[in-house]
Write a protein that holds these residues in place. Structure first.
Motif, mmCIF file in Angstrom:
data_model
loop_
_atom_site.group_PDB
_atom_site.id
_atom_site.type_symbol
_atom_site.label_atom_id
_atom_site.label_comp_id
_atom_site.label_asym_id
_atom_site.label_seq_id
_atom_site.Cartn_x
_atom_site.Cartn_y
_atom_site.Cartn_z
ATOM 1 N N TRP A 158 5.572 19.883 1.554
ATOM 2 C CA TRP A 158 4.370 20.050 0.727
ATOM 3 C C TRP A 158 3.627 18.739 0.560
ATOM 4 C CZ3 TRP A 158 2.610 24.720 -0.088
ATOM 5 C CH2 TRP A 158 3.503 25.810 -0.151
ATOM 6 N N SER A 159 4.329 17.624 0.686
ATOM 7 C CA SER A 159 3.666 16.323 0.571
ATOM 8 C C SER A 159 4.448 15.264 1.331
ATOM 9 C CB SER A 159 3.525 15.908 -0.896
ATOM 10 O OG SER A 159 4.776 15.529 -1.440
ATOM 11 N N ILE A 160 3.717 14.249 1.783
ATOM 12 C CA ILE A 160 4.283 13.066 2.420
ATOM 13 C C ILE A 160 3.794 11.850 1.639
ATOM 14 C CG2 ILE A 160 4.119 11.561 4.457
ATOM 15 C CD1 ILE A 160 5.957 13.864 4.983
ATOM 16 N N THR A 161 4.701 10.912 1.389
ATOM 17 C CA THR A 161 4.322 9.645 0.774
ATOM 18 C C THR A 161 4.685 8.517 1.732
ATOM 19 O OG1 THR A 161 4.769 10.539 -1.433
ATOM 20 C CG2 THR A 161 4.578 8.140 -1.230
ATOM 21 N N ILE A 162 3.690 7.716 2.076
ATOM 22 C CA ILE A 162 3.888 6.592 2.994
ATOM 23 C C ILE A 162 3.865 5.294 2.186
ATOM 24 C CG2 ILE A 162 2.918 5.303 4.940
ATOM 25 C CD1 ILE A 162 1.755 7.949 5.951
ATOM 26 N N VAL A 163 4.937 4.530 2.299
ATOM 27 C CA VAL A 163 5.052 3.241 1.603
ATOM 28 C C VAL A 163 5.069 2.136 2.652
ATOM 29 C CG1 VAL A 163 6.464 1.818 0.075
ATOM 30 C CG2 VAL A 163 6.357 4.304 -0.279
ATOM 31 N N VAL A 164 4.067 1.279 2.617
ATOM 32 C CA VAL A 164 4.030 0.137 3.543
ATOM 33 C C VAL A 164 4.961 -0.944 2.994
ATOM 34 C CG1 VAL A 164 2.601 -1.640 4.611
ATOM 35 C CG2 VAL A 164 1.669 0.673 4.261
ATOM 36 N N MET A 165 6.016 -1.227 3.730
ATOM 37 C CA MET A 165 6.985 -2.238 3.303
ATOM 38 C C MET A 165 6.452 -3.645 3.582
ATOM 39 S SD MET A 165 9.303 -0.418 1.984
ATOM 40 C CE MET A 165 10.624 -1.628 1.761
ATOM 41 N N LEU A 222 0.860 -1.187 0.000
ATOM 42 C CA LEU A 222 0.000 0.000 0.000
ATOM 43 C C LEU A 222 0.895 1.236 0.000
ATOM 44 C CD1 LEU A 222 -3.031 0.862 0.182
ATOM 45 C CD2 LEU A 222 -2.716 1.016 2.651
ATOM 46 N N ILE A 223 0.583 2.182 -0.879
ATOM 47 C CA ILE A 223 1.288 3.460 -0.918
ATOM 48 C C ILE A 223 0.242 4.566 -0.846
ATOM 49 C CG2 ILE A 223 2.729 5.026 -2.280
ATOM 50 C CD1 ILE A 223 4.110 2.637 -3.484
ATOM 51 N N ILE A 224 0.460 5.539 0.032
ATOM 52 C CA ILE A 224 -0.475 6.659 0.185
ATOM 53 C C ILE A 224 0.274 7.968 -0.014
ATOM 54 C CG2 ILE A 224 -2.151 7.799 1.682
ATOM 55 C CD1 ILE A 224 -2.501 5.162 3.166
ATOM 56 N N TYR A 225 -0.217 8.758 -0.971
ATOM 57 C CA TYR A 225 0.357 10.077 -1.272
ATOM 58 C C TYR A 225 -0.500 11.140 -0.601
ATOM 59 C CZ TYR A 225 1.707 14.186 -4.027
ATOM 60 O OH TYR A 225 2.124 15.443 -4.422
ATOM 61 N N ILE A 226 0.129 11.988 0.227
ATOM 62 C CA ILE A 226 -0.590 12.947 1.067
ATOM 63 C C ILE A 226 -0.056 14.356 0.820
ATOM 64 C CG2 ILE A 226 -1.249 13.547 3.433
ATOM 65 C CD1 ILE A 226 -0.342 10.604 4.162
ATOM 66 N N PRO A 227 -0.739 15.155 0.010
ATOM 67 C CA PRO A 227 -0.331 16.553 -0.189
ATOM 68 C C PRO A 227 -0.970 17.460 0.863
ATOM 69 C CG PRO A 227 -2.071 16.002 -1.718
ATOM 70 C CD PRO A 227 -1.832 14.767 -0.883
#
Length: 204
Positions: free
Chosen positions: A140-147, A64-69
């Motif tokens: 300006w943005s955070i991207t969370i990558v579930v390993m 799962l990858i979540i892009y958060i601006p």
């Protein structure tokens, strides 16, 4: 809400809940089971234990990858995640700062992140994860990558929250998410959006 002074990096600023600064209608995820369910993760503190809304990965795939601006440039001090039960909570995540939305794909699992973090289920939301002050400023943005998660077939997240300071510097462009974007579709911004993003990062 209670304000906590943090003079080391933010000087006259204060640590606050940054939920209101997330551009929720521009948040998107890769490999989520229900399209744009990720936009419902950014709840108020009063609602963060509500289990009605959540983001879950596709069946049999924990990625799962979540892009958060953010609507404003922020300095982030810590992050909270409330994960799913029975092993569905993220076990380890990578956190990236100021990635362009066009760069969001699963190659990030192999990339160097600003921070890697082991996670726990955190059912009551009491635990927050400190973030490196020198890496998580002018964000300006955070991207969370579930390993990986804690052993379940799917990954589930109920809540994501950030604490820090709002610089009040407002973003000057808006990401348009195509209606037909699903799961692993990469979103390509316009040339004008790339120019705005590049100029803001240079000036930050």
């Amino acid at each position: 809400s209670t304000l906590f002074p943090y003079t080391t990096l933010f000087r006259s600023s204060y640590i606050v809940d940054l939920t209101s600064t997330v551009a929720t209608d521009e948040v998107f995820a890769l490999n989520e089971k229900s399209h744009l369910s990720c936009q419902k993760l950014f709840k108020t503190r009063e609602e963060m234990l509500n289990r009605t809304d959540y983001c879950e990965s596709n069946d049999g795939d924990s990625d799962l990858i979540i892009y958060i601006p953010f609507s404003y440039q922020v300095n982030i001090r810590s992050m909270r995640i409330i994960g799913g039960e029975n092993g569905m909570t993220p076990g380890k995540i990578k956190i990236f700062v100021n990635k362009k939305e066009s760069d969001i794909d699963f190659d990030l699992k192999e990339a160097k992140a600003e921070q890697e973090q082991l996670c726990e289920e955190n059912p009551d939301g009491a635990m927050s994860y400190p973030l490196k002050a020198n890496k998580f400023h002018s964000v300006w943005s955070i991207t969370i990558v579930v390993m990986y998660n804690n052993g379940a077939d799917n990954t589930r997240i109920y809540y994501i929250g950030f604490e820090g300071a709002n610089t009040k510097k407002r973003k000057t462009f808006k990401l348009q998410i195509p209606e037909d974007s699903v799961n692993t579709t990469k979103i390509t911004p316009t040339k004008e959006e790339h120019i705005h993003d590049h100029l803001m990062l240079i000036g930050s």
